[in-house]
Design an enzyme around this catalytic site. Structure first.
Site, PDB file in Angstrom:
ATOM      1  N   GLY A  20      23.956 -55.588 -27.830  1.00 13.03           N
ATOM      2  CA  GLY A  20      25.186 -55.671 -28.594  1.00 13.03           C
ATOM      3  C   GLY A  20      26.395 -55.310 -27.759  1.00 13.03           C
ATOM      4  O   GLY A  20      27.443 -55.958 -27.828  1.00 13.03           O
ATOM      5  N   ARG A  24      26.858 -52.782 -21.734  1.00 13.60           N
ATOM      6  CA  ARG A  24      25.428 -52.687 -21.422  1.00 13.60           C
ATOM      7  C   ARG A  24      24.937 -53.987 -20.799  1.00 13.60           C
ATOM      8  O   ARG A  24      24.082 -53.980 -19.917  1.00 13.60           O
ATOM      9  CB  ARG A  24      24.608 -52.355 -22.669  1.00 13.60           C
ATOM     10  CG  ARG A  24      23.128 -52.062 -22.331  1.00 13.60           C
ATOM     11  CD  ARG A  24      22.286 -51.858 -23.572  1.00 13.60           C
ATOM     12  NE  ARG A  24      22.767 -50.740 -24.342  1.00 13.60           N
ATOM     13  CZ  ARG A  24      22.831 -50.722 -25.673  1.00 13.60           C
ATOM     14  NH1 ARG A  24      22.459 -51.778 -26.365  1.00 13.60           N
ATOM     15  NH2 ARG A  24      23.286 -49.658 -26.301  1.00 13.60           N
ATOM     16  N   ARG A  43      36.654 -62.989 -25.142  1.00  8.40           N
ATOM     17  CA  ARG A  43      36.764 -61.859 -26.069  1.00  8.40           C
ATOM     18  C   ARG A  43      36.145 -60.582 -25.507  1.00  8.40           C
ATOM     19  O   ARG A  43      35.761 -59.669 -26.264  1.00  8.40           O
ATOM     20  CB  ARG A  43      36.147 -62.193 -27.432  1.00  8.40           C
ATOM     21  CG  ARG A  43      36.873 -63.297 -28.188  1.00  8.40           C
ATOM     22  CD  ARG A  43      36.154 -63.692 -29.464  1.00  8.40           C
ATOM     23  NE  ARG A  43      36.918 -64.692 -30.205  1.00  8.40           N
ATOM     24  CZ  ARG A  43      37.529 -64.452 -31.368  1.00  8.40           C
ATOM     25  NH1 ARG A  43      37.470 -63.248 -31.904  1.00  8.40           N
ATOM     26  NH2 ARG A  43      38.201 -65.417 -31.975  1.00  8.40           N
ATOM     27  N   ARG A  87      16.465 -59.124 -28.082  1.00  5.56           N
ATOM     28  CA  ARG A  87      17.507 -58.129 -28.305  1.00  5.56           C
ATOM     29  C   ARG A  87      17.094 -56.822 -27.649  1.00  5.56           C
ATOM     30  O   ARG A  87      15.967 -56.338 -27.832  1.00  5.56           O
ATOM     31  CB  ARG A  87      17.730 -57.926 -29.807  1.00  5.56           C
ATOM     32  CG  ARG A  87      18.525 -56.663 -30.143  1.00  5.56           C
ATOM     33  CD  ARG A  87      19.041 -56.654 -31.556  1.00  5.56           C
ATOM     34  NE  ARG A  87      19.291 -55.309 -32.049  1.00  5.56           N
ATOM     35  CZ  ARG A  87      20.278 -54.516 -31.649  1.00  5.56           C
ATOM     36  NH1 ARG A  87      21.126 -54.928 -30.715  1.00  5.56           N
ATOM     37  NH2 ARG A  87      20.422 -53.314 -32.160  1.00  5.56           N
ATOM     38  N   SER A  90      20.228 -50.449 -29.467  1.00  6.92           N
ATOM     39  CA  SER A  90      19.999 -49.063 -29.868  1.00  6.92           C
ATOM     40  C   SER A  90      19.736 -49.026 -31.357  1.00  6.92           C
ATOM     41  O   SER A  90      20.057 -49.956 -32.101  1.00  6.92           O
ATOM     42  CB  SER A  90      21.206 -48.190 -29.515  1.00  6.92           C
ATOM     43  OG  SER A  90      22.383 -48.693 -30.141  1.00  6.92           O
ATOM     44  N   ASP A 206      19.997 -42.264 -31.772  1.00  2.78           N
ATOM     45  CA  ASP A 206      20.404 -41.235 -32.726  1.00  2.78           C
ATOM     46  C   ASP A 206      19.266 -40.992 -33.711  1.00  2.78           C
ATOM     47  O   ASP A 206      18.464 -41.886 -33.962  1.00  2.78           O
ATOM     48  CB  ASP A 206      21.651 -41.684 -33.501  1.00  2.78           C
ATOM     49  CG  ASP A 206      22.787 -42.104 -32.592  1.00  2.78           C
ATOM     50  OD1 ASP A 206      23.605 -41.242 -32.259  1.00  2.78           O
ATOM     51  OD2 ASP A 206      22.832 -43.295 -32.218  1.00  2.78           O
ATOM     52  N   ARG A 219      24.048 -44.432 -23.924  1.00  2.80           N
ATOM     53  CA  ARG A 219      23.643 -45.654 -24.615  1.00  2.80           C
ATOM     54  C   ARG A 219      23.917 -46.884 -23.761  1.00  2.80           C
ATOM     55  O   ARG A 219      23.174 -47.867 -23.803  1.00  2.80           O
ATOM     56  CB  ARG A 219      24.366 -45.774 -25.956  1.00  2.80           C
ATOM     57  CG  ARG A 219      23.944 -44.722 -26.974  1.00  2.80           C
ATOM     58  CD  ARG A 219      24.461 -45.037 -28.361  1.00  2.80           C
ATOM     59  NE  ARG A 219      25.913 -44.997 -28.445  1.00  2.80           N
ATOM     60  CZ  ARG A 219      26.615 -43.894 -28.717  1.00  2.80           C
ATOM     61  NH1 ARG A 219      25.997 -42.731 -28.897  1.00  2.80           N
ATOM     62  NH2 ARG A 219      27.924 -43.957 -28.817  1.00  2.80           N
TER      63      ARG A 219
END
Length: 236
Positions: A20, A24, A43, A87, A90, A206, A219
């Protein structure tokens, strides 16, 4: 060129890792891929193509949530003929059976999103992972020595990070849901629609029960185990 990716034909490999976080994506490309080059900055959602052990592979940021991710997945499938998407994201653990930094390989994804209800006229479609990718990921995780614990099971793809009624997730936990994230359900559904392969592998960043959490930098730059599992599952 597609509307939101803007890459040229041939820029994107048949296999794509999909974090996402666009930062990363950049870290994955710089850390794991050889000869990586950026094919998109539209973007600020970076996309890169390089090789891993001689195999072409791309990594594309997709943003947060099923609506954002669906834009990129649709374009990857329809405009660039991508065959497999994994995918690498996290998630938040919702049971004490899972710890922070554990890896979760999602066999299926529950959701509170209306996207599938609209598509299936109110029926409950059950989005699941591609079995070949799932089996490859489990085998890759089992072969790792000294790695973080991993779990195979259900995750919950929420449309809300700050849920209005978080207590409702407790019922999902009773039925085996391990963690919550925001993308996998739509990814699995779109892969089924287009006859492609998809898998979600997430690192627990988390813990909803204990309150433990990782930093934004952790992350972004320290969840390498799931990336190695994903590459091995898709290309190894």
């Amino acid at each position: 060129m597609s509307t939101h990716i803007g890459a040229q034909p041939g820029d994107i490999a048949p296999t794509v890792l999909l974090p996402g976080d666009p930062l990363r994506a950049r870290w994955i490309a710089e850390t794991f891929l050889d000869d990586a080059r950026c094919y998109s900055e539209v973007r600020g959602m970076y996309g890169y193509t390089g090789t891993w052990q001689g195999h072409p592979v791309s990594v594309q940021g997709s943003g947060m949530g099923q609506p954002s991710m669906s834009i990129y997945v649709n374009e990857l499938f329809t405009d660039y003929d991508v065959q497999s998407i994994v995918r690498v994201g996290s998630c938040g653990a919702v049971t004490e059976d899972v710890a922070v930094r554990d890896v979760i390989i999602a066999s299926g994804a529950c959701t509170d999103s209306s996207m599938n209800r609209i598509a299936f006229h109110g029926l409950d479609y059950a989005p699941v992972a591609d079995f070949g990718l799932l089996r490859g990921a489990v085998e890759a995780a089992e072969r790792r020595e000294g790695g973080s614990p991993f779990h195979v099971g259900l995750i919950f793809s929420s449309d809300s990070f700050y849920a209005a009624r978080p207590e409702l997730l407790g019922e999902m936990v009773k039925y085996g849901v391990l963690a919550v994230e925001m993308e996998a359900s739509a990814l699995y559904t779109l892969a089924a629609k287009h006859g492609r392969r998809a898998l979600a592998i997430c690192t627990v960043s988390d813990h909803i029960v204990t309150g433990e959490e990782t930093t934004s930098q952790e992350r972004e730059q320290t969840f390498g185990e799931m990336v190695e599992i994903a590459l091995t599952a898709a290309l190894g």
